[in-house]
Every structure is written in structure tokens, then in C-alpha cells.
Design an enzyme around this catalytic site. Sequence first.
Site, PDB file in Angstrom:
ATOM      1  N   LEU A 102       1.106  -1.198  -0.156  1.00 24.47           N
ATOM      2  CA  LEU A 102       0.001   0.039   0.059  1.00 24.47           C
ATOM      3  C   LEU A 102       0.877   1.287   0.100  1.00 24.47           C
ATOM      4  O   LEU A 102       1.817   1.323   0.748  1.00 24.47           O
ATOM      5  CB  LEU A 102      -0.921  -0.167   1.346  1.00 24.47           C
ATOM      6  CG  LEU A 102      -2.014  -1.055   1.349  1.00 24.47           C
ATOM      7  CD1 LEU A 102      -2.839  -0.914   2.505  1.00 24.47           C
ATOM      8  CD2 LEU A 102      -2.817  -0.983   0.022  1.00 24.47           C
ATOM      9  N   ASP A 103       0.735   2.129  -1.082  1.00 26.57           N
ATOM     10  CA  ASP A 103       1.706   3.394  -0.969  1.00 26.57           C
ATOM     11  C   ASP A 103       1.467   4.336   0.302  1.00 26.57           C
ATOM     12  O   ASP A 103       0.664   4.063   1.211  1.00 26.57           O
ATOM     13  CB  ASP A 103       1.440   4.204  -2.290  1.00 26.57           C
ATOM     14  CG  ASP A 103       0.086   4.663  -2.430  1.00 26.57           C
ATOM     15  OD1 ASP A 103      -0.342   5.592  -1.484  1.00 26.57           O
ATOM     16  OD2 ASP A 103      -0.580   4.587  -3.395  1.00 26.57           O
ATOM     17  N   PHE A 104       2.598   5.193  -0.028  1.00 27.85           N
ATOM     18  CA  PHE A 104       2.700   5.888   1.590  1.00 27.85           C
ATOM     19  C   PHE A 104       1.544   6.584   1.972  1.00 27.85           C
ATOM     20  O   PHE A 104       1.359   6.634   3.364  1.00 27.85           O
ATOM     21  CB  PHE A 104       3.906   6.883   1.035  1.00 27.85           C
ATOM     22  CG  PHE A 104       4.346   7.659   2.082  1.00 27.85           C
ATOM     23  CD1 PHE A 104       5.291   7.185   3.293  1.00 27.85           C
ATOM     24  CD2 PHE A 104       4.001   9.066   2.338  1.00 27.85           C
ATOM     25  CE1 PHE A 104       5.794   7.919   4.244  1.00 27.85           C
ATOM     26  CE2 PHE A 104       4.477   9.750   3.484  1.00 27.85           C
ATOM     27  CZ  PHE A 104       5.404   9.132   4.542  1.00 27.85           C
ATOM     28  N   THR A 106      -1.719   5.870   1.433  1.00 26.03           N
ATOM     29  CA  THR A 106      -2.742   4.852   1.189  1.00 26.03           C
ATOM     30  C   THR A 106      -2.813   3.846   2.699  1.00 26.03           C
ATOM     31  O   THR A 106      -2.158   3.793   3.204  1.00 26.03           O
ATOM     32  CB  THR A 106      -2.749   3.812   0.258  1.00 26.03           C
ATOM     33  OG1 THR A 106      -3.144   4.583  -1.081  1.00 26.03           O
ATOM     34  CG2 THR A 106      -4.127   2.886   0.388  1.00 26.03           C
ATOM     35  N   ARG A 190      -5.095   4.667  -7.964  1.00 27.15           N
ATOM     36  CA  ARG A 190      -4.443   5.934  -8.108  1.00 27.15           C
ATOM     37  C   ARG A 190      -4.430   6.202  -9.682  1.00 27.15           C
ATOM     38  O   ARG A 190      -4.784   7.208 -10.023  1.00 27.15           O
ATOM     39  CB  ARG A 190      -3.411   6.462  -7.184  1.00 27.15           C
ATOM     40  CG  ARG A 190      -3.797   6.556  -5.919  1.00 27.15           C
ATOM     41  CD  ARG A 190      -2.297   6.756  -5.042  1.00 27.15           C
ATOM     42  NE  ARG A 190      -2.617   6.713  -3.720  1.00 27.15           N
ATOM     43  CZ  ARG A 190      -3.449   7.657  -3.007  1.00 27.15           C
ATOM     44  NH1 ARG A 190      -3.423   8.760  -3.542  1.00 27.15           N
ATOM     45  NH2 ARG A 190      -3.742   7.404  -1.539  1.00 27.15           N
TER      46      ARG A 190
END
Length: 240
Positions: A102-104, A106, A190
Site C-alpha cells: 500500500l503506498d505511503f 494509502t 490512483r
Amino acid sequence: MRLQKYMAHCGVASRRKCEEMIKQGRVTVNGQVVTQLGVKVDPQKDEVRVDGKAISLEQKQVYILLYKPRGYVTTVKDTHERPTVVSLVGNQPARVYPVGRLDFDTEGVLLLTNDGELANKLMHPRYGVEKEYYAVVDGRPSKSQIQAFIDGIDIGDAIAHAHKVRLLWQKGNSSAFKVVLKEGRNRQIRRMFEAIGCPVKFLRRERLGNLVLGDLKPGQWRYLDEGEVMQLKKLTEAET
């Protein structure tokens, strides 16, 4: 059994990560460094060490459900010294790794485990394990733009598809959606919304397979119970 598969079964990491460790010269079999893939080992006879530490199939398998908060990276270590999700779960009986990313910015459901075989299957699109997200975006996408999520959207390096998409609400110039994926490309949701001109303002993963956040708050975690683990493994038994 192939060395990387044995390592994954021992809970070292996912099979893909184990292959990287072998290529990096971090693995020995009976005292000899192995750097080539395809080497086979006998778990009953051969001694395998990773970074000098012996591994075995008897190591305890750990399964943790974490509510990942925003502002953390889903790696064990970060070269930019940003906080990692592993730091949130403290000392564990075995070294655990995040399953997927999960990105920074999220938040949401994240599984951490040392069960490399399960991690590999959960991340592989051929098993079709569902991941459900709640997204708030700028703009009010048209019906045709929403349908494009199912039909496929060009995100630059691939044509990405959502398994399901549902509009929840629209207020002013903002819209909220539930999006279900069966594939898992980097920053996929995204990038899909960006491709239709509606950048994401907020993103939370609310479900991974049978795992949901429940009463967890950002930064909190719990161990999976035996039933949850069995159900999760059942989801990866048959390829889609």
C-alpha cells in the site's frame, strides 16, 4: 524441493524475494554459497542458512492483520528512513513481511506474515484474490468513464481493469467509490483515476480476501485466528 520454494515454506519471505536473496549470495546449502536458481534441497538432509541463520520447516508461522495508517511504507527497511509498517507490530516470534504494498498515502488492510508460500499466492493475479478499496476523488466521472474501469484503462505500462466499481456518493466536485480489484499493479487505483482526470484524494483498502478492518484503528493490529488463516488459504487453492 527447489531452494526458493523451501525458503518460502520456512517463512523466510515470498518466493520471489527468496529468489532475490539467492542471487545476492545470502544463502548457503551445506556451507556452500548458492547463487543460481533451480538448486534442489532435501529438507531432511540439507542444512540451509540465510544470512548465516539456519532455517527449517518447524519455524512458527505468524499471521498479522494491520490497519496500515498513512505515512508508513510497506517495506521492512526504507532507504529514506521513513517509518515502516513492520515497526508497528513490535517484536514477533518470527520475522514477518508485508504481503503486497500500500503506498505511503494509502491506509487500510495489510497482512504481515512469514508464510512465504501464502504471500506469493495472495500477490499473484492468477488466484484472483479480491482487494476492495474505498476511494474519494476529485471530479464527477461520467457513466462511460466509470464503465471504463471494467472495460480497461490505459495506465501507461498496461491496460488495467477493475473487477467491480460502484459509485457511493457525489458532493460538490468530489465523488466516492468502492472498487474491487483482482489484479494488483503498482498504485493501480490512483493511476486509473488519474487517467480519467479524477485524482484520488483519499484511499483506504477495506478488504483483502476474507480479511476486513473490523474495529481496528489506524496503527492497530491483531493476530489472525486459525479459521481466518484456513479461509485465506482456501481462497488460493484454485486458480481463476
